[in-house]
Design a protein around this motif. Structure first.
Motif, PDB file in Angstrom:
ATOM      1  N   ARG A 170       0.842  -1.171   0.043  1.00  0.00           N
ATOM      2  CA  ARG A 170      -0.155  -0.048  -0.107  1.00  0.00           C
ATOM      3  C   ARG A 170       0.781   1.273  -0.059  1.00  0.00           C
ATOM      4  O   ARG A 170       0.434   2.439  -0.644  1.00  0.00           O
ATOM      5  N   ALA A 171       2.158   1.009   0.529  1.00  0.00           N
ATOM      6  CA  ALA A 171       2.802   2.521   0.706  1.00  0.00           C
ATOM      7  C   ALA A 171       3.802   2.797  -0.538  1.00  0.00           C
ATOM      8  O   ALA A 171       3.210   3.558  -1.499  1.00  0.00           O
ATOM      9  N   LYS A 231      15.360   8.693   4.701  1.00  0.00           N
ATOM     10  CA  LYS A 231      13.896   8.886   5.180  1.00  0.00           C
ATOM     11  C   LYS A 231      12.917   8.877   3.569  1.00  0.00           C
ATOM     12  O   LYS A 231      13.544   9.278   2.555  1.00  0.00           O
ATOM     13  N   GLU A 232      11.869   9.188   3.909  1.00  0.00           N
ATOM     14  CA  GLU A 232      10.912   9.124   2.829  1.00  0.00           C
ATOM     15  C   GLU A 232       9.943  10.440   3.514  1.00  0.00           C
ATOM     16  O   GLU A 232       9.726  10.263   4.626  1.00  0.00           O
ATOM     17  N   SER A 233       9.993  11.281   2.418  1.00  0.00           N
ATOM     18  CA  SER A 233       9.092  12.579   2.946  1.00  0.00           C
ATOM     19  C   SER A 233       8.561  13.254   1.757  1.00  0.00           C
ATOM     20  O   SER A 233       8.161  12.761   0.629  1.00  0.00           O
ATOM     21  N   ALA A 285       6.537  13.960  -3.422  1.00  0.00           N
ATOM     22  CA  ALA A 285       6.895  12.772  -2.437  1.00  0.00           C
ATOM     23  C   ALA A 285       8.363  12.340  -2.987  1.00  0.00           C
ATOM     24  O   ALA A 285       8.657  12.269  -3.988  1.00  0.00           O
ATOM     25  N   TYR A 286       9.335  12.292  -2.046  1.00  0.00           N
ATOM     26  CA  TYR A 286      10.641  11.760  -2.480  1.00  0.00           C
ATOM     27  C   TYR A 286      11.431  10.866  -1.380  1.00  0.00           C
ATOM     28  O   TYR A 286      10.977  10.844  -0.172  1.00  0.00           O
ATOM     29  N   ARG A 287      12.486  10.433  -1.690  1.00  0.00           N
ATOM     30  CA  ARG A 287      13.222   9.722  -0.802  1.00  0.00           C
ATOM     31  C   ARG A 287      14.561  10.404  -0.646  1.00  0.00           C
ATOM     32  O   ARG A 287      15.192  10.723  -1.537  1.00  0.00           O
ATOM     33  N   ILE A 321      21.568  13.009  -1.527  1.00  0.00           N
ATOM     34  CA  ILE A 321      20.756  13.185  -2.908  1.00  0.00           C
ATOM     35  C   ILE A 321      19.379  12.626  -2.621  1.00  0.00           C
ATOM     36  O   ILE A 321      18.843  12.271  -1.627  1.00  0.00           O
ATOM     37  N   TYR A 322      18.556  12.780  -3.514  1.00  0.00           N
ATOM     38  CA  TYR A 322      17.249  12.502  -3.474  1.00  0.00           C
ATOM     39  C   TYR A 322      16.555  11.927  -4.576  1.00  0.00           C
ATOM     40  O   TYR A 322      17.120  12.186  -5.680  1.00  0.00           O
ATOM     41  N   LYS A 323      15.429  11.084  -4.370  1.00  0.00           N
ATOM     42  CA  LYS A 323      14.903  10.628  -5.651  1.00  0.00           C
ATOM     43  C   LYS A 323      13.465  10.879  -5.405  1.00  0.00           C
ATOM     44  O   LYS A 323      12.847  10.783  -4.685  1.00  0.00           O
TER      45      LYS A 323
END
Length: 216
Positions: free
Chosen positions: A113-114, A156-158, A165-167, A181-183
């Motif tokens: 679900r996530a 983290k995920e935020s 929404a990103y990691r 860095i971010y995804k």
């Protein structure tokens, strides 16, 4: 069940639980990953050997048995299927088709679900969590083609208004420098802030090559 080729599975097998860890397997809702189908199929392994298979809420009953030696037998109607251990943790269950290099991939419903709702997302999750490319060899474009080595960790995920929404990941180069860095989840692209500007990359390798070139 739909099956996939997944070269990463043998590489991270040492991090896996064994299939005889029945408490991790039974009474959880395991969603079968099948990107080509619009149906949602959930497998529930029960202690008594009963296997409940829910397809869009309609339930049929089958049987399952742990055979030892990391093998599971599933009896469905008049057919039997033998699966062997591929990979198993609290989030992902990958069952290897006997005598084939393919895997049925099931996701614990709480994670499905996530964000683990595609085979690409699962492989990315496994790679970043268990380090399939903890020390990858990339070609450094500016220093006699020496390999770039790095360690990457999911922080983290935020969510933010700018990125959605990103990691967030921490990257440590072999020389000791640490960067963030971010995804972005919506398109899978990577970002790095340099001189207060967001620089976008189509993949992780390009992002880290850039960091090594301009900031390393």
């Amino acid at each position: 069940m739909k099956t996939y080729a997944a070269d990463i599975i043998p590489k991270i097998e040492r991090f896996s639980q064994k299939l005889d860890n029945i408490t991790m397997l039974v009474n959880h809702h395991w969603v079968v990953l099948d990107e080509a189908s619009q149906t949602k199929t959930v497998y529930i392994f029960r202690n008594n050997g009963q296997l409940l298979i829910s397809v869009n809420g309609r339930v049929q009953k089958a049987r399952w048995e742990y055979l030892g030696n990391n093998a599971i037998l599933i009896d469905l109607h008049d057919e039997s299927y033998l699966f062997r251990h591929g990979f198993f943790d609290k989030n992902v269950l990958a069952l290897k088709v006997d005598s084939a290099n393919e895997y049925a991939v099931l996701i614990n419903e709480s994670r499905y679900r996530a964000d683990l709702n595609s085979i690409a997302a699962v492989l990315d999750f496994l790679s970043l969590t268990y380090g399939e490319d903890v020390v990858p060899k990339l070609q450094q474009p500016h220093n006699h083609h020496l390999p770039i080595t790095y360690y990457i960790t999911l922080v983290k995920e935020s969510y933010s208004l700018r990125m959605g929404a990103y990691r967030e990941y921490k990257v440590r180069l072999s020389g000791g420098a640490v960067f963030t860095i971010y995804k972005k989840k919506s398109n899978g692209k990577f970002f790095f802030y340099h001189n207060r500007e967001m620089v976008q990359f189509s993949n992780k390798s390009s992002c880290i090559e850039y960091i090594e070139r301009v900031a390393g």
